[in-house]
Scaffold this active site. Structure first.
Site, PDB file in Angstrom:
ATOM      1  N   VAL A 181       0.839  -1.203   0.000  1.00 23.52           N
ATOM      2  CA  VAL A 181       0.000   0.000   0.000  1.00 23.52           C
ATOM      3  C   VAL A 181       0.873   1.251   0.000  1.00 23.52           C
ATOM      4  O   VAL A 181       0.618   2.204  -0.745  1.00 23.52           O
ATOM      5  CB  VAL A 181      -0.966   0.008   1.194  1.00 23.52           C
ATOM      6  CG1 VAL A 181      -1.903   1.211   1.107  1.00 23.52           C
ATOM      7  CG2 VAL A 181      -1.773  -1.274   1.251  1.00 23.52           C
ATOM      8  N   ASP A 182       1.920   1.260   0.815  1.00 25.22           N
ATOM      9  CA  ASP A 182       2.852   2.390   0.795  1.00 25.22           C
ATOM     10  C   ASP A 182       3.471   2.555  -0.586  1.00 25.22           C
ATOM     11  O   ASP A 182       3.553   3.666  -1.125  1.00 25.22           O
ATOM     12  CB  ASP A 182       3.968   2.161   1.816  1.00 25.22           C
ATOM     13  CG  ASP A 182       3.578   2.553   3.229  1.00 25.22           C
ATOM     14  OD1 ASP A 182       2.604   3.300   3.392  1.00 25.22           O
ATOM     15  OD2 ASP A 182       4.260   2.111   4.171  1.00 25.22           O
ATOM     16  N   LEU A 183       3.932   1.450  -1.157  1.00 20.69           N
ATOM     17  CA  LEU A 183       4.609   1.522  -2.445  1.00 20.69           C
ATOM     18  C   LEU A 183       3.666   1.990  -3.548  1.00 20.69           C
ATOM     19  O   LEU A 183       4.027   2.832  -4.385  1.00 20.69           O
ATOM     20  CB  LEU A 183       5.203   0.159  -2.793  1.00 20.69           C
ATOM     21  CG  LEU A 183       6.294  -0.342  -1.841  1.00 20.69           C
ATOM     22  CD1 LEU A 183       6.676  -1.776  -2.176  1.00 20.69           C
ATOM     23  CD2 LEU A 183       7.519   0.562  -1.894  1.00 20.69           C
TER      24      LEU A 183
END
Length: 409
Positions: A181-183
Site C-alpha cells: 500500500v505504501d509503495l
C-alpha cells in the site's frame, strides 16, 4: 555528451519520511528531479534506524546506514531543518519558493500550525504543486487517524483475499511480504505529481494533491473489487489459486514448486498433454475455463498428482517449449542471481561516504531519450545542508554556523 533528464528542470522539496512519500520522491529523482530531502536534525528519517541489516563498510563492519533507508532514498540531497522552530519554518518557506513540488506526509492539519500547509506555501509560490500523503485523506470521519500500511492492508480488504483458504491448513488472513500500500501510494503520487506539473506548464496553475493510503488500497483491489461490485458477493482468499482462472496456481513437483498460469483453453490443453494426461484436454467437465472454475475441486487434485511426476526443471523446460506460462518460486537471492535480472542490470553500485560503495536497485523505467541511471547513493543525514543553503538561499558560512548553534539545522 550531456544526457537530458526527463525531470531535470524540476526541484522537489520532500518533507516526507518512511516509505510512501520517499518512494514517490525517489521515482522523481530517478527521472532527474533535484530532490531536497528535509530531515529532523540528529535523527532524520525514521527508517535510518530501521536495522539491522545495515550497509557494510570496506572493513566488513556495519555502518549506520540501514538497508531499509537505502531502499527508498537514492539520488536525493539531505538537508536537516527543525521545522518546529520559527527559523526552521522560515527556511522551509524560502526553499519552497525555489521548488516546483512540495511533498509531505504529516498528520492532517499539522503543517498548518507551522505555516507550511498548501495555502501558506502557495502564497510564496503561486504555481506550486503540493502533494500530501496520509492514511485516510484530508476529509472524512477517519481523516485524523494515523494510517499505516499493515492496518490499511487489513482495513482496505487486501488481507481478506491474501493467504490460504480458510478451510485448508495454514488458512487465514495474511499481509503481503512488502508494504504494497505504501509503495502503490508512492507510485500513484508520482503519476499525480507529473500530471499536475504538465497542467502547470500549460496553464501556469499549481494545485493540491490529496493522496490517501486507504483510497489507493480500495483502487488496487482491481478485479477483486469489480467482482464484488458486480456480484454483491465479497471475494474470499484463494491462496495461490485464482478465483476466475483454472489452473492458475502453484503445484508441487517431485523436487520443488512451480507456477502454472494457463490464461486460455489452448494453454490448458498443452499443459495436460505435456503431463501425459491428454484425456483431460477435452473432457466435457474441463473443456472451457468456466467449466474448470466450476469443477476445480475435482480437477485440481488430478493436476496436482500429474505435476508431481516430474522435476521442476523438467516442467519448466517442457512447458516453455510449448508456450505455457510457467516459472519457479525464487527466494530473493535467486532473484538477484537470475540471468535475466543480471542482463537487465537491475543492480548497480554507487560511491558512499561511509560504506565505500553501496548496492542499489536500478529504476525499472527504461527510456530511450531521457534515461534514468543508477542514481547517487542515499545521502548521509544532513550531507547537503550547507550546500543547499548556500546554493539556493545565499546563506553565508557565519549564518549557517549560527543556525547550527541554535539547533535549527
Amino acid at each position: 555528451m550531456t544526457v537530458t533528464k526527463a525531470l531535470g528542470h524540476i526541484r522537489v522539496l520532500d518533507l516526507s519520511r518512511v516509505l510512501a512519500g520517499p518512494w514517490c520522491s525517489q521515482n522523481l529523482a530517478d527521472l532527474g528531479a533535484d530532490v531536497i530531502k528535509i530531515e529532523r536534525p540528529g535523527s532524520g528519517d525514521d527508517t535510518r534506524a530501521w536495522g539491522p541489516p545495515y550497509a557494510r563498510g570496506a572493513d566488513g563492519q556495519d555502518t549506520t546506514e540501514a538497508a531499509y533507508y537505502l531502499a527508498a532514498n537514492r539520488g536525493k540531497r539531505s538537508v536537516t531543518v527543525d521545522i518546529a522552530s520559527a527559523e526552521g519554518q522560515q527556511l522551509i518557506r524560502e526553499l519552497a519558493a525555489h521548488a516546483d513540488v512540495v511533498l509531505e506526509n504529516y498528520k492532517v492539519g499539522q503543517l498548518k500550525r507551522y505555516g507550511l500547509d498548501y495555502a501558506s506555501l502557495k502564497a510564496v509560490k503561486p504555481d506550486l504543486v503540493y502533494c500530501s500523503v496520509t492514511g485516510f485523506g484530508q476529509d472524512g470521519p477517519y481523516a485524523h487517524r494515523a494510517g499505516y500500511d499493515f492496518l490499511i492492508q487489513g482495513m482496505g480488504g487486501l488481507m481478506s483475499v491474501t493467504g490460504e483458504r480458510d478451510e485448508l491448513p495454514g488458512g487465514g488472513p495474511q499481509k503481503a511480504g512488502v508494504a504494497l500500500v505504501d509503495l502503490m501510494t508512492g507510485m500513484y503520487a508520482t503519476i499525480a505529481i507529473q500530471a499536475a506539473l504538465m497542467h502547470r506548464d500549460r496553464t501556469g496553475e499549481g494545485q493540491y494533491i490529496d493522496m490517501a493510503l486507504l483510497d489507493v488500497q480500495v483502487a488496487m483491489l482491481a478485479n477483486m473489487g469489480s467482482n464484488y461490485l458486480n456480484s454483491g458477493k465479497a471475494p474470499k482468499r484463494w491462496g495461490n489459486a485464482h478465483p476466475n482462472i483454472v489452473p492458475y496456481q502453484t503445484f508441487a513437483c517431485s523436487d520443488g514448486y512451480i507456477i502454472v498460469a494457463t490464461g486460455n483453453d489452448g494453454q490448458y490443453q498443452k499443459f495436460v498433454e505435456t503431463g501425459g494426461r491428454a484425456d483431460l484436454a477435452f473432457d466435457e467437465r474441463y473443456a472451457s475455463n468456466p467449466l474448470r472454475v466450476k469443477n476445480r475441486e475435482e480437477l485440481v487434485p488430478v493436476l496436482a498428482e500429474m505435476v508431481k511426476r516430474k522435476t521442476r526443471d523438467e516442467w519448466i523446460a517442457q512447458l516453455e517449449a510449448v508456450g505455457v506460462p510457467c516459472g519457479p518460486i525464487n527466494d530473493i537471492g535467486d532473484v538477484y542471481r537470475n540471468p535475466q535480472v543480471q542482463a537487465r542490470g537491475m543492480v548497480t553500485e554507487a560511491p558512499h561516504p561511509t560504506a565505500g560503495k553501496v548496492k542499489l536497485v536500478r529504476s525499472p523505467m527504461r527510456m530511450s531519450a531521457t534515461p534514468t541511471d543508477g542514481g547517487s547513493a542515499p545521502p548521509l543525514l544532513g550531507q547537503h545542508t550547507e550546500e543547499v543553503l548556500r546554493e539556493l538561499l545565499g546563506r553565508s558560512e557565519e549564518e549557517i554556523v549560527a543556525l547550527k548553534d541554535k539547533g535549527v539545522l
